[in-house]
Design a protein around this motif. Sequence first.
Motif, short mmCIF file in Angstrom:
data_model
loop_
_atom_site.label_atom_id
_atom_site.label_comp_id
_atom_site.label_asym_id
_atom_site.label_seq_id
_atom_site.Cartn_x
_atom_site.Cartn_y
_atom_site.Cartn_z
N THR A 9 62.20 10.07 102.30
CA THR A 9 61.95 9.71 100.55
C THR A 9 62.53 8.19 101.19
OG1 THR A 9 63.88 10.49 100.81
CG2 THR A 9 62.51 11.67 99.94
N LEU A 10 62.18 6.77 100.15
CA LEU A 10 62.02 5.61 100.59
C LEU A 10 63.16 5.03 99.54
CD1 LEU A 10 58.55 4.28 100.79
CD2 LEU A 10 59.84 5.04 102.14
N SER A 11 63.33 5.47 97.76
CA SER A 11 64.44 5.73 97.08
C SER A 11 65.59 5.93 97.01
CB SER A 11 63.60 5.65 95.58
OG SER A 11 63.08 7.35 95.56
N VAL A 12 65.45 7.28 97.82
CA VAL A 12 66.89 8.34 97.73
C VAL A 12 67.28 8.10 99.25
CG1 VAL A 12 68.18 10.49 97.37
CG2 VAL A 12 66.71 9.35 95.63
N GLN A 13 67.92 7.84 99.76
CA GLN A 13 68.50 8.52 101.22
C GLN A 13 69.26 9.80 101.09
OE1 GLN A 13 67.35 6.72 104.72
NE2 GLN A 13 65.70 6.28 102.51
N PRO A 14 69.47 10.25 102.15
CA PRO A 14 70.52 11.93 102.60
C PRO A 14 71.68 10.84 102.06
CG PRO A 14 68.66 11.60 104.45
CD PRO A 14 68.28 9.73 103.76
N PRO A 15 72.63 11.97 101.51
CA PRO A 15 74.20 11.95 101.30
C PRO A 15 74.60 11.84 103.36
CG PRO A 15 73.99 14.20 100.97
CD PRO A 15 71.94 13.58 101.43
N ARG A 16 75.78 10.76 103.23
CA ARG A 16 76.56 10.30 103.95
C ARG A 16 77.46 10.72 103.89
NH1 ARG A 16 73.96 7.77 108.51
NH2 ARG A 16 71.55 7.71 108.57
N GLY A 17 78.43 10.58 104.52
CA GLY A 17 80.21 10.60 104.22
C GLY A 17 80.46 12.08 105.02
N ALA A 18 79.92 12.53 104.67
CA ALA A 18 80.67 14.87 105.58
C ALA A 18 80.39 14.24 106.92
CB ALA A 18 80.16 14.87 104.94
N VAL A 57 57.77 9.07 100.41
CA VAL A 57 57.76 9.43 98.95
C VAL A 57 58.83 8.39 98.29
CG1 VAL A 57 58.33 11.45 97.76
CG2 VAL A 57 57.55 11.48 100.38
N THR A 58 58.45 7.82 96.99
CA THR A 58 58.78 6.69 96.58
C THR A 58 59.29 8.00 95.10
OG1 THR A 58 56.47 6.68 95.14
CG2 THR A 58 57.52 4.53 96.96
N GLY A 59 59.20 8.51 94.97
CA GLY A 59 59.99 9.34 93.90
C GLY A 59 59.30 10.95 93.62
N GLY A 60 59.96 11.69 92.36
CA GLY A 60 59.42 13.12 92.76
C GLY A 60 60.34 14.15 91.66
N GLN A 61 59.73 14.95 91.77
CA GLN A 61 60.55 16.25 90.17
C GLN A 61 59.86 17.25 90.53
OE1 GLN A 61 63.16 14.27 87.89
NE2 GLN A 61 63.22 16.99 87.76
N ILE A 62 61.40 17.83 90.57
CA ILE A 62 60.78 19.13 90.76
C ILE A 62 60.30 20.07 89.60
CG2 ILE A 62 61.54 21.23 91.84
CD1 ILE A 62 62.74 19.96 93.92
N GLY A 63 59.54 21.42 89.26
CA GLY A 63 59.78 21.17 87.98
C GLY A 63 59.48 23.62 87.69
N ALA A 64 59.48 24.03 87.20
CA ALA A 64 59.31 25.17 86.98
C ALA A 64 57.79 25.64 87.09
CB ALA A 64 59.78 26.08 86.10
N GLU A 65 57.69 24.75 85.87
CA GLU A 65 55.68 24.83 85.27
C GLU A 65 54.68 23.52 86.08
OE1 GLU A 65 54.69 27.14 83.66
OE2 GLU A 65 56.87 27.93 83.60
N ARG A 66 55.26 22.32 86.52
CA ARG A 66 54.72 21.32 87.12
C ARG A 66 55.51 20.63 88.03
NH1 ARG A 66 50.46 17.14 84.26
NH2 ARG A 66 52.95 15.77 83.25
N SER A 67 55.48 19.97 89.38
CA SER A 67 55.95 19.26 90.09
C SER A 67 55.62 17.81 90.08
CB SER A 67 56.70 19.91 91.64
OG SER A 67 57.83 21.18 90.71
N ARG A 68 55.46 17.27 90.78
CA ARG A 68 55.10 15.99 91.28
C ARG A 68 55.59 15.17 92.44
NH1 ARG A 68 57.09 11.00 90.20
NH2 ARG A 68 58.39 11.25 88.00
#
Length: 239
Positions: free
Chosen positions: A175-184, A117-128
Amino acid sequence: MPTELLYRDDATLQQAEARVLAAGPEGVLLDRTPFYAQAGGQPGDAGWLRWADGEAIVTKAVKGPEDTVLHQLAEGATLPPVGASVTAVLDWGPRHRHMRMHTALHLLCSLIPGAGVTGGQIGAERSRLDFDLATPPTKEFLTEGLNVLIAADHAVGERWISEAELDENPGLVRTLSVQPPRGAGRIRLVRIGEEAAPVDLQPCGGTHVRRTAEIGRVEVTKLENKGKQNRRVYLVLGE
């Protein structure tokens, strides 16, 4: 002091009592909140803060410093006093649609296995979602597959793993562009289906419905070519 994220334990919580730790032009910091702070393509929640002699509209929750959540207020809103007890109330309609959408996007990933997955967006009316993919399945195939999975009423759950465990199973990250947050030291996995044979399992910090039937019918409305290996898939909810 990190903000206690109440939605982590109960994404259906629509309001909660909290204490004001700070308040200023950048937003209001609470010790605990049911508001989701904008991240990972999911919008920050809106709603209200109510206290003994006042009320303010929250336009959006965003991430603050050091694992805190800032509740941004409408322009000109009165700030609640520091130390005051407030009731944080979600604008539930949009938030619930985001939960339905987010869970549906996880199901969409399960229908396109192996594609990052290279990107995405969640919306109330439409997502991608954007996929690293040369040739995507048809809209009809994806729509039918999604609605079959939704109607099966799979349970949606979570579990936590260590960062070392994620390193040993890099295929969990779609996801390729965003990695899970680390440090915790630990990573939250969201699972759809049975633990032994999940429909989908991947790191995610967002909010989801408890069972897939709650999503309701969906439709893939459009496929777009966004580059040589980038295919965008648009999704809408039925009413």
